[in-house]
Design an enzyme around this catalytic site. Structure first.
Site, short mmCIF file in Angstrom:
data_model
loop_
_atom_site.label_atom_id
_atom_site.label_comp_id
_atom_site.label_asym_id
_atom_site.label_seq_id
_atom_site.Cartn_x
_atom_site.Cartn_y
_atom_site.Cartn_z
N GLU A 160 -1.55 5.02 2.66
CA GLU A 160 -1.46 4.09 3.89
C GLU A 160 -0.07 4.59 4.66
O GLU A 160 -0.30 4.30 6.01
CB GLU A 160 -1.28 2.73 3.48
CG GLU A 160 -2.75 2.28 2.90
CD GLU A 160 -4.08 2.41 3.35
OE1 GLU A 160 -4.05 2.54 4.88
OE2 GLU A 160 -5.02 2.64 2.88
N HIS A 163 -1.04 7.16 7.03
CA HIS A 163 -1.68 6.83 8.23
C HIS A 163 -0.73 6.27 9.25
O HIS A 163 -0.74 6.57 10.61
CB HIS A 163 -2.67 5.59 8.08
CG HIS A 163 -3.89 5.72 7.50
ND1 HIS A 163 -4.88 6.46 8.32
CD2 HIS A 163 -4.65 5.39 6.46
CE1 HIS A 163 -6.00 6.51 7.84
NE2 HIS A 163 -5.75 5.91 6.58
ZN ZN Z 1 -7.26 5.65 5.13
#
Ligand code: ZN
Length: 193
Positions: A160, A163
């Site tokens: 994450e 991201h």
């Molecule tokens: Zn992802």
């Protein structure tokens, strides 16, 4: 509480969309408790519930360029070895909110793990991840917290955070595997909204 039948399907941004490639700067602390952020978090939570197997989601995945991600408590359940039925249980998981997350520490020890992403449909890969990490972030009240994680939870945190820096697991994967695509008949049978 979210009522499943009343909720609209939230679209997940797919690989190729430039919004997934932005490096996001920090959210000013005074904005965290705003209505816009509250709604963004609610939408992300809903998208995670709607996904068939998602355990983490970052704001760019629902088309919003903000440094926020959510991790389902389910990532912890996997780690303690408690057997559970993913489909049956998913409505009871809480979601942890991470705003302006920072990777404070990563273990030297790395592990090659299976990984997939809601934004890269039909693909899985093996990604080298730190076995343990420490992350510092703000919660939805704007309060700073620090968490040490290992196992699946550590993997999700690293995925994450990537991201929010415009990185997808496919950039890092050692081996990529394409899942067989659905046949026409299977596509006909899958629900469309
Ligand atoms: Zn992802």
């Amino acid at each position: 509480m979210i009522k499943k039948s009343e909720s609209k399907k939230i679209e997940i941004t797919q690989k190729g969309n430039p919004i997934l490639r932005k490096t996001l700067s920090e959210l000013p602390a005074e904005e965290i408790r705003s209505e816009h952020i509250r709604q963004t978090i609610a939408q992300m939570s809903e998208a995670l519930y709607q996904s068939s197997n998602g355990i983490g989601i970052a704001a760019p995945q629902i088309g919003i360029s903000l440094p926020i991600f959510l991790v389902s408590e389910e990532a912890l359940a996997h780690d303690d070895g408690t057997p559970h039925d993913h489909t049956k249980d998913r409505w009871r998981w809480r979601h942890f909110v991470y705003i302006n997350p920072k990777l404070i520490k990563s273990s030297q020890k790395k592990v090659l793990l299976d990984e997939g992403c809601l934004s890269v449909e039909g693909m899985f890969g093996k990604v080298l991840r730190a076995r343990q990490v420490t992350v510092e972030a703000l919660n939805e009240q704007g309060k700073k917290f620090r968490v040490g994680a290992s196992g699946l939870f550590a993997q999700v945190l690293q995925h994450e955070i990537d991201h929010l820096n415009g990185i997808l697991f496919t950039d890092k994967a050692k081996i990529l595997e394409k899942l067989p695509s659905l046949t026409d008949a299977e596509q006909q049978n899958s629900p469309k909204k």
